[in-house]
Design an enzyme around this catalytic site. Sequence first.
Site, PDB file in Angstrom:
ATOM      1  N   HIS A 284       5.765  19.544   9.477  1.00 28.04           N
ATOM      2  CA  HIS A 284       3.733  19.199   9.076  1.00 28.04           C
ATOM      3  C   HIS A 284       5.064  17.903   8.978  1.00 28.04           C
ATOM      4  CE1 HIS A 284       5.327  20.405   4.691  1.00 28.04           C
ATOM      5  NE2 HIS A 284       4.889  18.873   4.507  1.00 28.04           N
TER       6      HIS A 284
ATOM      7  N   HIS B 149       1.043  27.656   4.342  1.00 23.72           N
ATOM      8  CA  HIS B 149       1.883  28.592   5.558  1.00 23.72           C
ATOM      9  C   HIS B 149       1.177  29.680   6.056  1.00 23.72           C
ATOM     10  CE1 HIS B 149       5.086  25.967   3.211  1.00 23.72           C
ATOM     11  NE2 HIS B 149       4.258  24.871   3.981  1.00 23.72           N
TER      12      HIS B 149
ATOM     13  N   GLN C  22       7.045  10.949   5.921  1.00 24.69           N
ATOM     14  CA  GLN C  22       7.843  12.239   5.664  1.00 24.69           C
ATOM     15  C   GLN C  22       6.847  13.728   6.745  1.00 24.69           C
ATOM     16  OE1 GLN C  22       6.430  15.376   3.313  1.00 24.69           O
ATOM     17  NE2 GLN C  22       8.581  14.690   2.245  1.00 24.69           N
TER      18      GLN C  22
ATOM     19  N   HIS D 196       8.978  17.517   8.410  1.00 19.81           N
ATOM     20  CA  HIS D 196       8.819  18.331   7.709  1.00 19.81           C
ATOM     21  C   HIS D 196       9.911  19.012   9.169  1.00 19.81           C
ATOM     22  CE1 HIS D 196       8.645  22.477   6.065  1.00 19.81           C
ATOM     23  NE2 HIS D 196      10.092  22.190   6.401  1.00 19.81           N
TER      24      HIS D 196
ATOM     25  N   MET E  23       2.089  27.389   0.265  1.00 22.20           N
ATOM     26  CA  MET E  23       1.639  25.922  -0.355  1.00 22.20           C
ATOM     27  C   MET E  23       0.056  26.144  -0.295  1.00 22.20           C
ATOM     28  SD  MET E  23       3.396  22.817   1.483  1.00 22.20           S
ATOM     29  CE  MET E  23       4.929  22.050   0.981  1.00 22.20           C
TER      30      MET E  23
ATOM     31  N   HIS F 278      -4.122  23.176   3.772  1.00 21.98           N
ATOM     32  CA  HIS F 278      -3.496  23.412   3.946  1.00 21.98           C
ATOM     33  C   HIS F 278      -2.687  24.293   3.173  1.00 21.98           C
ATOM     34  CE1 HIS F 278       1.198  22.514   5.527  1.00 21.98           C
ATOM     35  NE2 HIS F 278       1.621  22.788   4.507  1.00 21.98           N
TER      36      HIS F 278
END
Length: 339
Positions: free
Chosen positions: A72, A218, A147, A149, A291, A216
């Site tokens: 992400h 996982h 950012q 990941h 998450m 969001h």
Amino acid sequence: MKTAIFPVLATSLLVCISCVFAHEVDTYDFLMPNVWPHKDELYLCTPIRIAPTTNYYIVGFVPQASMHTAHHMLIYGCSEPGSNGTVWDCGEMQNNEIDDMFPTANPCGSGSQVVYAWARDAPSLNLPKGVGFHVGRDSSIKYLVLQVHYMSRFPQKVTDKSGVSLKYTKKRLPRQAGVILLGTGGYIFPNHVEHMETACTVMEEKVIHPFAFRTHTHSLGKVVSGYVVRRSDRGDEWKLLGKKNPQLPQMFYPVVDKTPVRKGDVLAARCTMNNTHDYPVKIGATNNDEMCNFYLMYWVENDTPLKRKYCFTNGPPYYYWENAPEGFNRIPDGEASTL
């Protein structure tokens, strides 16, 4: 660090401002500078400094990434970046471990807020007419930090430049965009279906107009739902903002209810998680963790966005709507966990 980035494109933009097309939109490619993700579950950040003498309004986001490369991406608005470097390890939820290749720091040093989020090959996002994220001279956002990941280590000499193309204008827009992120901590017991819940009361004298939401989780997430709760002597009124299966592309979707949110209203979210493992799963940064996030994007008319950017609770087994300090009633238990 890249500095004063938008003026790099200012020549073409200034020409358009002087012509009849006063609302010309230009594009800036905000990308990782050919980084090498040298280990699994790596979060990398790179910054850009907004020209301090000019106001800009970001009106669209075009992802330049694949879910096979990037788990992400987030774009943070910051008053100060977490590092003065070009790239750093910004895994905020890691246990302060030392990275042998990149310096370690948070995405923002101060003034952190989420501007944009992407996952699972979500498509481009264009904001409604007249709406933009205000950055630059008169905004608290002086820097943007990308950012990314990376779940898996890259082979030697294989680099990446995932990122987002930003659409922007220098024309003042009457409606400023903002994002509030609702989420939880906590953990999920083995072989258990869990509700991870959060809620926060709007305490500021502002009127916010929701227009998009994003979910969001996982792999354990089944349904993520968000509500605005309006309190009265007759009981709570739960109005659905949006809900989605988080295993679908994690894009920003139009909200269900666009009714303005005012002081005293409550923003609430639930993630329904199904842990089929024989071990507990905690909230954390890696793909083996979980998450629970619900992003609400909104605009304000001739005003600044909410000062509050985040709404988090401890999550299960410590926090649930049914035992929240707000004393909720009429909780839409079935609706909040089914599509």
